[in-house]
Design an enzyme around this catalytic site. Structure first.
Site, mmCIF file in Angstrom:
data_model
loop_
_atom_site.group_PDB
_atom_site.id
_atom_site.type_symbol
_atom_site.label_atom_id
_atom_site.label_comp_id
_atom_site.label_asym_id
_atom_site.label_seq_id
_atom_site.Cartn_x
_atom_site.Cartn_y
_atom_site.Cartn_z
ATOM 1 C CG ASP A 115 -42.369 -10.009 -1.146
ATOM 2 O OD1 ASP A 115 -42.035 -9.823 0.197
ATOM 3 O OD2 ASP A 115 -42.454 -11.280 -1.310
ATOM 4 C CG HIS A 147 -40.862 -11.706 2.821
ATOM 5 N ND1 HIS A 147 -41.741 -11.789 1.614
ATOM 6 C CD2 HIS A 147 -40.830 -12.651 3.557
ATOM 7 C CE1 HIS A 147 -42.155 -12.853 1.829
ATOM 8 N NE2 HIS A 147 -42.037 -13.607 2.919
ATOM 9 C CG ASN A 239 -45.502 -19.526 6.339
ATOM 10 O OD1 ASN A 239 -45.899 -20.311 5.440
ATOM 11 N ND2 ASN A 239 -44.779 -18.558 6.484
ATOM 12 C CE1 TYR A 251 -59.879 -14.864 -3.879
ATOM 13 C CE2 TYR A 251 -57.820 -13.779 -4.119
ATOM 14 C CZ TYR A 251 -59.025 -13.989 -3.468
ATOM 15 O OH TYR A 251 -59.145 -12.925 -2.597
ATOM 16 C CB SER A 309 -42.759 -16.562 1.676
ATOM 17 O OG SER A 309 -43.858 -15.653 2.262
#
Length: 366
Positions: A115, A147, A239, A251, A309
């Site tokens: 992150d 974040h 989002n 994936y 997230s």
């Protein structure tokens, strides 16, 4: 709090049939049947924590209801004393407090947070971080954006320390791998490096609350490398309120997570599509840790953020608890997916429903 905030018990007087009891429960609305004890004419129902008391009162006034009562938590196990826990609706929604009676996880299991970095001396995280690495173009592995610290707290903030919030993975540790810069952006190659680094340095779970619409073979190969080495990779579905593929979540070897609101419906912003979105978890107004210094979120210490997230680290934290009981990534992913709570949209918006900490842990424990 010595009772579950998202469920309560109702007993009907003798002679009230099961059919009538279920009709009354349905008539109240907003309740989910969780369990029943026929010999006692007792039912356990789930409820939005914000509506707990009012729904109990309404139900208790129906003719045929003997009583309603809180579903208490036995004190023989962990009782979190983190003061902000009652405000952590997402953590409570996924049945975490009951799950902690199954396991609190192992300190040997590590979650890599790929992150914007994590504040390493945050009071609610400082005891959990065991390793730091920076692959971004920032000059530090500390979180100047906000974040990453928020994501880390959802997955594994220190629990039962009388401060702040509770993290889902109580005993597992955090590897801080900064792959996004201080504006929140980064290169696919940096993320791929982070995946390989986390794998080589003992992570059992990798959380990636990040992504883009560009397909990268390099990143896909890095995730394949993680999977081949016994690492469960969890990623946010994105989002964009779209069913367009979003990577790395799309994936094949990623466990892809959509976001839900308090009503168990898809968050307005969340990507969707049962062909590539695996499960769902709370992701709106999620309370967690934030840097104690100024950062780009505009909040400090603790605060709420929304996004897939925020949903992804709930799944990563659950996976860490489960891997403490069974080291098989395949077994853990299967148990997460097959114990979800069915939602409107299951099979179309997401392949499975909302994660359920307690039932997933029971299944993996065997």
């Amino acid at each position: 709090m010595n009772y579950f905030p998202d469920r309560f018990i109702v007993r009907f007087i003798p002679g009230v049939s099961r059919r009538r009891a279920l009709e009354i429960i349905q008539q109240v609305g907003g309740l989910t049947l969780l369990d029943e004890i026929p010999v006692l004419n007792v039912y356990t129902v789930g409820v939005d924590p914000l509506l707990l008391n009012i729904k109990m009162t309404i139900l208790s006034n129906f003719s045929g209801v003997e009583y309603t009562e809180y579903d208490g938590i036995l004190a023989t196990q962990l009782t979190p004393n983190d003061p902000l826990l009652p405000n952590q609706w997402g953590l409570l929604k996924i049945n975490s407090t009951r799950g902690w009676n199954v396991t609190r996880g192992s300190t040997f299991v590590k979650i890599a947070i790929l992150d914007t970095g994590v504040q390493t001396n945050h009071p609610d995280l400082v005891d959990k971080i065991v390793l730091n690495k920076n692959f971004s173009n920032s000059s530090t592995y500390e979180d100047l954006q906000g974040h990453g610290t928020h994501v880390a707290g959802i997955a594994a903030a220190t629990t039962k320390n009388e401060i702040g919030v509770a993290g889902l993975a109580i005993n597992p540790r955090i590897i801080n791998v900064k792959v996004l810069d201080d504006t929140g952006s980064g290169a696919y190659s940096d993320v791929a490096q982070g995946v390989v680094y986390a794998t080589d340095n003992g992570a059992k779970v990798i959380n990636m609350s990040l992504g883009g619409t560009f397909f990268s073979t390099t990143l896909q190969d890095a995730i394949q490398y993680a999977k081949d080495n016994g690492v469960l990779v969890v990623a946010a579905a994105g989002n964009n309120n779209s069913d367009d593929l979003f990577y790395p979540a799309a994936y094949p070897h990623c466990l892809s997570v959509a976001a839900l609101n308090r009503n168990d419906t898809k968050a307005s912003f969340s990507n969707y599509g049962s062909s590539w979105v695996d499960v769902a978890a709370p992701g709106v107004d999620i309370l967690s840790t934030l840097p104690t210094y100024e950062n780009r979120t505009g909040q400090t210490n603790y605060g709420t953020l929304s996004g897939t997230s925020m949903a992804s680290p709930f799944v990563a934290g659950l996976a860490a608890l489960m891997l403490s009981l069974d080291p098989s990534v395949n077994n853990v992913q299967n148990a997460i997916e097959t114990t979800t709570v069915p939602l409107n949209g299951t099979g179309s918006l997401y392949e499975r429903g909302r994660i359920n900490t307690y039932t997933a842990l029971l299944k993996i424990k065997g």
